[in-house]
Design a protein around this motif. Structure first.
Motif, PDB file in Angstrom:
ATOM      1  N   ASP A 297       0.635  -1.248   0.010  1.00 43.95           N
ATOM      2  CA  ASP A 297      -0.138   0.258  -0.004  1.00 43.95           C
ATOM      3  C   ASP A 297       0.809   1.278  -0.112  1.00 43.95           C
ATOM      4  O   ASP A 297       0.283   2.266   0.033  1.00 43.95           O
ATOM      5  N   ALA A 298       2.051   1.087  -0.180  1.00 48.43           N
ATOM      6  CA  ALA A 298       2.973   2.099   0.033  1.00 48.43           C
ATOM      7  C   ALA A 298       2.960   3.200  -1.099  1.00 48.43           C
ATOM      8  O   ALA A 298       2.829   2.591  -2.280  1.00 48.43           O
ATOM      9  N   ALA A 299       2.817   4.455  -0.992  1.00 50.15           N
ATOM     10  CA  ALA A 299       2.507   5.317  -2.407  1.00 50.15           C
ATOM     11  C   ALA A 299       4.172   5.483  -2.769  1.00 50.15           C
ATOM     12  O   ALA A 299       5.136   5.194  -2.252  1.00 50.15           O
ATOM     13  N   PRO A 300       4.028   5.577  -4.413  1.00 49.16           N
ATOM     14  CA  PRO A 300       5.647   5.747  -4.909  1.00 49.16           C
ATOM     15  C   PRO A 300       6.181   6.752  -4.329  1.00 49.16           C
ATOM     16  O   PRO A 300       5.617   7.905  -3.800  1.00 49.16           O
ATOM     17  N   ALA A 301       7.439   6.900  -4.002  1.00 51.86           N
ATOM     18  CA  ALA A 301       8.251   7.462  -3.277  1.00 51.86           C
ATOM     19  C   ALA A 301       8.735   8.877  -4.251  1.00 51.86           C
ATOM     20  O   ALA A 301       9.104   9.812  -3.521  1.00 51.86           O
ATOM     21  N   GLY A 302       8.678   8.568  -5.251  1.00 52.51           N
ATOM     22  CA  GLY A 302       8.982   9.910  -6.290  1.00 52.51           C
ATOM     23  C   GLY A 302       9.284   9.305  -7.771  1.00 52.51           C
ATOM     24  O   GLY A 302       8.187   8.576  -8.242  1.00 52.51           O
ATOM     25  N   THR A 303      10.051   9.916  -8.294  1.00 55.22           N
ATOM     26  CA  THR A 303      10.050   9.571  -9.738  1.00 55.22           C
ATOM     27  C   THR A 303      11.435   8.676  -9.886  1.00 55.22           C
ATOM     28  O   THR A 303      12.609   8.933  -9.906  1.00 55.22           O
ATOM     29  N   PRO A 304      11.142   7.418 -10.223  1.00 60.05           N
ATOM     30  CA  PRO A 304      12.368   6.283 -10.587  1.00 60.05           C
ATOM     31  C   PRO A 304      13.138   6.732 -11.660  1.00 60.05           C
ATOM     32  O   PRO A 304      12.735   7.474 -12.691  1.00 60.05           O
ATOM     33  N   LEU A 305      14.251   6.485 -11.553  1.00 59.23           N
ATOM     34  CA  LEU A 305      15.166   6.760 -12.589  1.00 59.23           C
ATOM     35  C   LEU A 305      15.203   5.951 -13.755  1.00 59.23           C
ATOM     36  O   LEU A 305      14.860   4.999 -13.882  1.00 59.23           O
ATOM     37  N   GLY A 306      14.810   6.819 -14.924  1.00 62.44           N
ATOM     38  CA  GLY A 306      14.448   6.204 -16.309  1.00 62.44           C
ATOM     39  C   GLY A 306      15.681   6.135 -17.358  1.00 62.44           C
ATOM     40  O   GLY A 306      16.771   6.522 -17.067  1.00 62.44           O
ATOM     41  N   GLY A 307      15.619   5.553 -18.506  1.00 55.67           N
ATOM     42  CA  GLY A 307      16.554   5.308 -19.493  1.00 55.67           C
ATOM     43  C   GLY A 307      17.938   4.824 -18.980  1.00 55.67           C
ATOM     44  O   GLY A 307      17.750   4.159 -18.341  1.00 55.67           O
ATOM     45  N   GLU A 308      18.905   4.913 -20.075  1.00 55.23           N
ATOM     46  CA  GLU A 308      20.082   4.072 -19.882  1.00 55.23           C
ATOM     47  C   GLU A 308      21.122   5.198 -19.855  1.00 55.23           C
ATOM     48  O   GLU A 308      21.260   6.205 -20.197  1.00 55.23           O
ATOM     49  N   ALA A 309      22.010   4.947 -19.061  1.00 59.17           N
ATOM     50  CA  ALA A 309      23.475   5.618 -18.988  1.00 59.17           C
ATOM     51  C   ALA A 309      23.943   5.948 -20.534  1.00 59.17           C
ATOM     52  O   ALA A 309      24.303   4.945 -21.212  1.00 59.17           O
ATOM     53  N   PRO A 310      24.798   7.126 -20.867  1.00 56.14           N
ATOM     54  CA  PRO A 310      25.330   6.840 -22.150  1.00 56.14           C
ATOM     55  C   PRO A 310      26.678   6.280 -22.224  1.00 56.14           C
ATOM     56  O   PRO A 310      26.805   5.771 -21.181  1.00 56.14           O
ATOM     57  N   SER A 311      27.166   6.205 -23.235  1.00 53.33           N
ATOM     58  CA  SER A 311      28.514   5.188 -23.456  1.00 53.33           C
ATOM     59  C   SER A 311      29.482   5.930 -22.770  1.00 53.33           C
ATOM     60  O   SER A 311      29.697   7.036 -22.975  1.00 53.33           O
TER      61      SER A 311
END
Length: 700
Positions: A634-648
């Motif tokens: 039941d925990a609300a999302p803590a925030g905005t998870p990290l998306g995408g991938e790191a550059p080369s």
């Protein structure tokens, strides 16, 4: 009530080999409705994976089903011949295996492997199969899917390989997907992306899901029901919310207590249960002992030897699954458990946790390890005859570590965290002298490793040792444990044979293994025991510094807690300093005094662990923390998870390397690299033009 898509009735599985028979599964009863998600949790060796493999008839050599039924679509898969099972595999039931690299063929392209199930199960042309493969890769979120069709597995990151494995399982649109530890050893951002993908695909395709894992936090918000397994049997079975609000079986309760958590998380009681939040002053409770071997049928409750609530009845009779109301074992009980002395409905986290002192007993201001502006680059290879290197015209390089400075003192633990590929392990190899820095200096116990010749470096390695992530691969399988532990003593010329035997016996005592282990081979030990052997080998030369590279990433929570307690105890007694490399933020939160957060070869935030992980200043650190699932349905999302991938790392972005994924980035971030600063508290440093000052983590 909807008829079950899958029903397992009284399943028994035995595995025979080396003159003995293991009763691996002993009376498993499970069912799964269409579109439902079921989580199967428990320690390694409890039967989770074997239950999943039994559905598809993929038992290991010597394994056989000796009783029970597995009903799927009106067919008993337990008794089905191989041609029927081949038609089911990948068609009606898809499976995602734990290690995507070992489950993918290194000699075939991604396109060929994703298209293969279609060519086997559908009347389709090769061109149609490749079109469908591209469509499925796009469905699972693979970037540039048309290009990836021609790639090979080794050319992809761990997260991309896992997406390929999921695409292979989904390409024939199965009604049931079995995911066996799909996120083990992945970093927190990749883990979050894979779990979100499974949720989205289940909702979009209407398929059922069996999620096998040892991490209760992973399943908290991902499944509808949970089955907790122990010793080849089901210990507890319940809808996910009642289980997390109040685990009834003492084993389930112990699993909750063994899981390390972040400051904002609560376990074993939901958001309103009143269970104690875990902070930086306590380690998770270690569950003593090991699961039963199952070579002989245990007498009584299988958890009794490890249970602090066991009585004579627990040792004499085996409890059946019951709802706890009248002592019966109803097949349809919503919350059933097999325990004579269950916990109350609001059980909380279980046993008390070990207090942690404010500082280690042995501690000095003199640095054991000091890295000063250390960088490491590797030349890129353009092919067999086009090798490029430093100084060559047009040379291309990978920037693995870029200008990192850190200090580890005696009796302290410095935690190093970040995504896969950020440079953590490279930094660890630099610290022990296995790699030479391209620039900067590495001092260990006051000596600059760059000024030592080979003989001096070998002698100096007595002061610093490396504890590898894969303990099995780090030991010669042809050598007995006694020889493995004796080897560094022989290399360094320490003691005669009698003295070496005494030191080895003392090492085994230190790490909690029997002295008789010297006559056994590494493969004869469990994963947790092998990790203890790896620690014993690292301690053989009495080092003052141990670099531990992901030492608990693939261990279940109970063994992980045992290793963490062992590391803490040895640090208190011997004053050892640790450079602890991990992608598990919760583990680092409990063990480390200081923490450094790495991104694409750079340290972007450093400071006291309790402060950095409770009040992150860098958007990257905050994104990592928001990617961790709280063990609370039941925990609300803590925030905005990290998306995408790191550059080369071969072409890092200009300015701030994180700017391509940062929600706060401006033109300044593209042109100017942010210098480290202390915007709030002395000692808490961040390299960011726009630090998150004043923002503390909270429950949502």
């Amino acid at each position: 009530m909807t008829d079950p898509l899958l029903r397992i009735e009284d399943l028994h599985v035995e595995i025979t080999g080396r003159g003995r028979t293991v009763r691996a599964l002993d009376g498993i009863d499970l069912d799964l409705a269409p579109g439902e998600a079921l989580g199967i949790v428990g320690e390694s060796g409890c039967g989770k994976t074997l239950t999943a493999l039994s559905v598809l008839g993929l038992l290991p050599p010597g394994g056989k089903i000796t009783g029970g039924r597995i009903l799927c679509g009106g067919t008993d898969l337990a008794a089905a011949p191989e041609p029927v099972l081949r038609e089911v595999r990948g068609n009606t039931v898809g499976m995602v295996f734990q290690d995507p690299l070992s489950s993918l063929n290194p000699t075939l392209t991604i396109g060929a492997q994703v298209a293969e199930p279609l060519l086997l199960h559908r009347r389709t042309t090769r061109a149609e199969a490749w079109d469908r493969a591209e469509e499925t890769l796009r469905l699972v979120g693979m970037p540039r899917p048309a290009e990836r069709l021609k790639s090979y597995p080794h050319q992809l990151s761990g997260g991309m390989r896992q997406r390929v494995a999921i695409a292979m399982a989904l390409v024939c649109a199965p009604r049931l997907l079995i995911a066996d530890e799909p996120t083990t050893a992945l970093d927190v951002t990749t883990q979050h992306q894979i779990l979100e993908l499974l949720d989205e695909l289940r909702a979009r395709l209407g398929m059922a899901l069996i999620l096998v894992t040892h991490d209760l936090g992973v399943i908290a918000r991902r499944v509808d029901r949970v089955a907790v397994m122990y010793g080849g049997r089901i210990a507890e079975r319940a809808p996910v919310r009642p289980l997390f609000a109040g685990p009834r079986h003492r084993y389930t309760q112990a699993l909750f207590a063994a899981r390390p958590e972040l400051p904002r998380q609560r376990a074993g009681g939901g958001s309103g249960s009143g269970g104690p939040a875990l902070g930086g002053t306590r380690l998770p409770a270690a569950l003593p002992g090991l699961p039963p071997s199952l070579v002989t049928r245990p007498v009584g409750c299988r958890f009794a030897p490890r249970c602090g609530f066991a009585t004579d009845i627990c040792r004499a009779a085996e409890p059946e699954l019951t709802d706890g109301l009248d002592g019966t074992a109803p097949a349809t009980a919503a919350h059933a458990f097999a325990c004579f002395h269950p916990a109350g409905p609001a059980a909380g986290t279980g046993p008390a946790e070990e207090p942690r002192p404010a500082a280690p007993r042995v501690r000095t201001a003199e640095p054991l390890l000091r890295l000063t502006d250390v960088s490491k680059t590797y030349p890129l290879h353009g092919g067999l005859f086009t090798r490029r290197g430093p100084g060559r015209k047009g040379a291309a390089e990978v920037s693995a570590v870029a200008g990192v400075s850190l200090t580890v003192r005696r009796g302290e633990t410095f935690g190093l965290v970040g995504e896969s590929g950020c440079g953590k392990s490279t930094l660890g190899r630099l610290a022990v002298g296995l790699e030479a820095p391209t620039a900067g200096t590495v001092h260990v116990a006051g000596r600059d490793l760059g000024t030592l010749d080979k003989r001096e470096l070998r002698a100096h390695r007595r002061h610093v040792q490396l504890m590898f992530q894969d303990s099995a691969a780090a030991m010669d399988p042809r050598m007995r444990v006694g020889a493995v532990l004796r080897e560094p003593l022989v290399v360094q010329g320490i003691g005669d044979r009698a003295e070496q035997r005494r030191r080895i016996a003392g090492l085994l005592d230190d790490v909690g293994l029997p002295r008789g282990a010297v006559d056994r081979y590494p493969h004869e030990f469990s994963g947790g025991q092998r990790q203890r052997l790896g620690l014993a080998r690292a301690l053989a030369l009495a080092p003052s510094l141990v670099v531990a590279d992901e030492p608990v990433s693939a261990l279940d929570v109970s063994v992980q807690a045992q290793i963490l307690h062992l590391l803490r105890t040895l640090q208190r007694e011997k004053g050892i300093g640790y450079l602890f490399i991990s992608h598990d933020l919760a583990v680092v939160r409990h063990l480390a005094d200081s923490v450094g957060v790495m991104y694409l070869g750079k340290l972007v935030e450093t400071g006291p662990a309790a402060q950095v992980l409770a009040r992150p200043l860098h958007p990257y650190t905050r994104g990592l923390l928001d990617s961790v699932d709280a063990p609370d349905p039941d925990a609300a999302p803590a925030g905005t998870p990290l998306g995408g991938e790191a550059p080369s790392a071969a072409a890092p972005p200009s300015g701030c390397r994180f700017r391509t994924r940062c929600p706060l980035a401006t033109g300044l971030c593209a042109t100017t690299e942010p210098p480290p600063a202390e915007p709030e508290t002395p000692g808490h440093r961040v390299a960011c033009h726009f630090p998150l000052t004043g923002e503390a983590l909270s429950n949502g």
